[in-house]
Design an enzyme around this catalytic site. Sequence first.
Site, short mmCIF file in Angstrom:
data_model
loop_
_atom_site.label_atom_id
_atom_site.label_comp_id
_atom_site.label_asym_id
_atom_site.label_seq_id
_atom_site.Cartn_x
_atom_site.Cartn_y
_atom_site.Cartn_z
N PRO A 10 -29.85 18.18 8.39
CA PRO A 10 -29.36 18.49 9.73
C PRO A 10 -28.49 19.74 9.81
O PRO A 10 -27.67 19.99 8.93
CB PRO A 10 -28.55 17.24 10.12
CG PRO A 10 -28.22 16.59 8.83
CD PRO A 10 -29.38 16.87 7.91
N ASN A 11 -28.70 20.47 10.88
CA ASN A 11 -27.92 21.65 11.26
C ASN A 11 -28.22 22.89 10.42
O ASN A 11 -27.71 23.98 10.72
CB ASN A 11 -26.41 21.34 11.25
CG ASN A 11 -26.06 20.22 12.21
OD1 ASN A 11 -26.43 20.30 13.38
ND2 ASN A 11 -25.40 19.18 11.72
N ARG A 18 -23.98 29.36 12.42
CA ARG A 18 -23.05 28.23 12.29
C ARG A 18 -22.01 28.53 11.21
O ARG A 18 -22.36 28.79 10.07
CB ARG A 18 -23.85 26.99 11.90
CG ARG A 18 -23.05 25.79 11.47
CD ARG A 18 -23.96 24.81 10.75
NE ARG A 18 -23.26 23.65 10.31
CZ ARG A 18 -23.63 22.89 9.27
NH1 ARG A 18 -24.72 23.20 8.58
NH2 ARG A 18 -22.94 21.85 8.93
N TYR A 23 -20.75 29.43 5.58
CA TYR A 23 -22.15 29.41 5.13
C TYR A 23 -22.79 30.79 5.05
O TYR A 23 -23.93 30.91 4.59
CB TYR A 23 -22.98 28.52 6.06
CG TYR A 23 -22.50 27.08 6.10
CD1 TYR A 23 -22.54 26.29 4.95
CD2 TYR A 23 -21.99 26.52 7.26
CE1 TYR A 23 -22.10 24.99 4.96
CE2 TYR A 23 -21.54 25.21 7.29
CZ TYR A 23 -21.59 24.44 6.14
OH TYR A 23 -21.15 23.15 6.16
N ASN A 76 -31.09 20.13 0.19
CA ASN A 76 -29.79 20.28 0.84
C ASN A 76 -29.81 19.31 2.02
O ASN A 76 -30.37 19.60 3.07
CB ASN A 76 -29.56 21.71 1.32
CG ASN A 76 -28.14 21.87 1.89
OD1 ASN A 76 -27.45 20.89 2.13
ND2 ASN A 76 -27.72 23.11 2.10
N ALA A 79 -25.05 16.99 6.08
CA ALA A 79 -24.06 15.92 6.20
C ALA A 79 -24.59 14.55 5.79
O ALA A 79 -23.80 13.66 5.46
CB ALA A 79 -23.53 15.87 7.64
N GLU A 100 -29.86 18.51 -6.04
CA GLU A 100 -28.98 18.56 -4.86
C GLU A 100 -28.36 19.96 -4.77
O GLU A 100 -27.83 20.47 -5.76
CB GLU A 100 -27.88 17.51 -5.04
CG GLU A 100 -26.83 17.51 -3.94
CD GLU A 100 -25.75 16.44 -4.16
OE1 GLU A 100 -25.81 15.71 -5.19
OE2 GLU A 100 -24.85 16.37 -3.32
N HIS A 102 -25.81 22.54 -2.36
CA HIS A 102 -24.93 22.82 -1.23
C HIS A 102 -24.54 24.29 -1.27
O HIS A 102 -24.14 24.79 -2.33
CB HIS A 102 -23.67 21.94 -1.26
CG HIS A 102 -24.01 20.50 -1.17
ND1 HIS A 102 -24.47 19.92 -0.01
CD2 HIS A 102 -24.03 19.53 -2.12
CE1 HIS A 102 -24.74 18.65 -0.25
NE2 HIS A 102 -24.50 18.39 -1.52
N ARG A 109 -13.49 21.59 0.25
CA ARG A 109 -13.45 21.40 1.70
C ARG A 109 -12.85 20.02 2.04
O ARG A 109 -12.15 19.44 1.24
CB ARG A 109 -14.86 21.61 2.27
CG ARG A 109 -15.39 23.02 1.96
CD ARG A 109 -16.76 23.25 2.54
NE ARG A 109 -16.73 23.11 4.00
CZ ARG A 109 -17.83 22.96 4.75
NH1 ARG A 109 -19.02 22.95 4.17
NH2 ARG A 109 -17.72 22.83 6.06
C1 DQA Z 1 -23.72 21.61 3.17
C2 DQA Z 1 -22.35 20.92 3.04
C3 DQA Z 1 -22.28 19.68 3.91
O1 DQA Z 1 -21.00 19.07 3.79
C4 DQA Z 1 -22.49 20.06 5.37
O2 DQA Z 1 -22.50 18.90 6.17
C5 DQA Z 1 -23.72 20.88 5.57
C6 DQA Z 1 -24.04 21.93 4.62
C7 DQA Z 1 -23.77 22.93 2.39
O3 DQA Z 1 -24.87 23.42 2.18
O4 DQA Z 1 -22.72 23.48 1.99
O5 DQA Z 1 -24.42 20.72 6.58
O6 DQA Z 1 -24.71 20.74 2.65
#
Ligand code: DQA
Length: 146
Positions: A10-11, A18, A23, A76, A79, A100, A102, A109
């Site tokens: 998501p997102n 964003r 990011y 990735n 959240a 995984e 990020h 954070r």
């Molecule tokens: C993320 C880190 C997560 O905490 C966050 O919710 C994201 C992006 C990252 O790529 O740093 O959406 O996965």
Amino acid sequence: MTSVLVLNGPNLNLLGTRRPEVYGTTTLADVDRLCRDTAAGLGLDLDFRQTNHEGVLIDWIHEAGDVRDVLGVVLNAGAYTHTSVALHDAIEAVEVPVVEVHISNVHRREVFRHHSYVSAVAAGIVVGFGVEGYALAIRGLPGLAR
Ligand code: DQA
């Protein structure tokens, strides 16, 4: 051809606009290109996807487990990393290695980002290298392959 599946949660479709201070300004289309070039350099095909829906991510992980020519998954989960027991169970249920990723260093954070339901079932973890982390994960996959 052997392929790598890159899954974004998501997102991440908003990458580039964003929270650029966290990011960066690279878009998801740029990350797709980076992953495609990295995979091609290793002689691998690339399937790059994004969804805002938890169940869709789970379906895609099951699919990767069923398709024998998928070398591994770079995930990735956004959240959902911090909330989804269902995602943990899906990764645990398949034999394909999942790395995984990020973009940000989640451990620097908010506290709610420090726990991951994915890490305990991940074959490897890449955190805090910006979008370059996707390329690092792809390069690491052949060494983890089933
Ligand atoms: C993320 C880190 C997560 O905490 C966050 O919710 C994201 C992006 C990252 O790529 O740093 O959406 O996965």
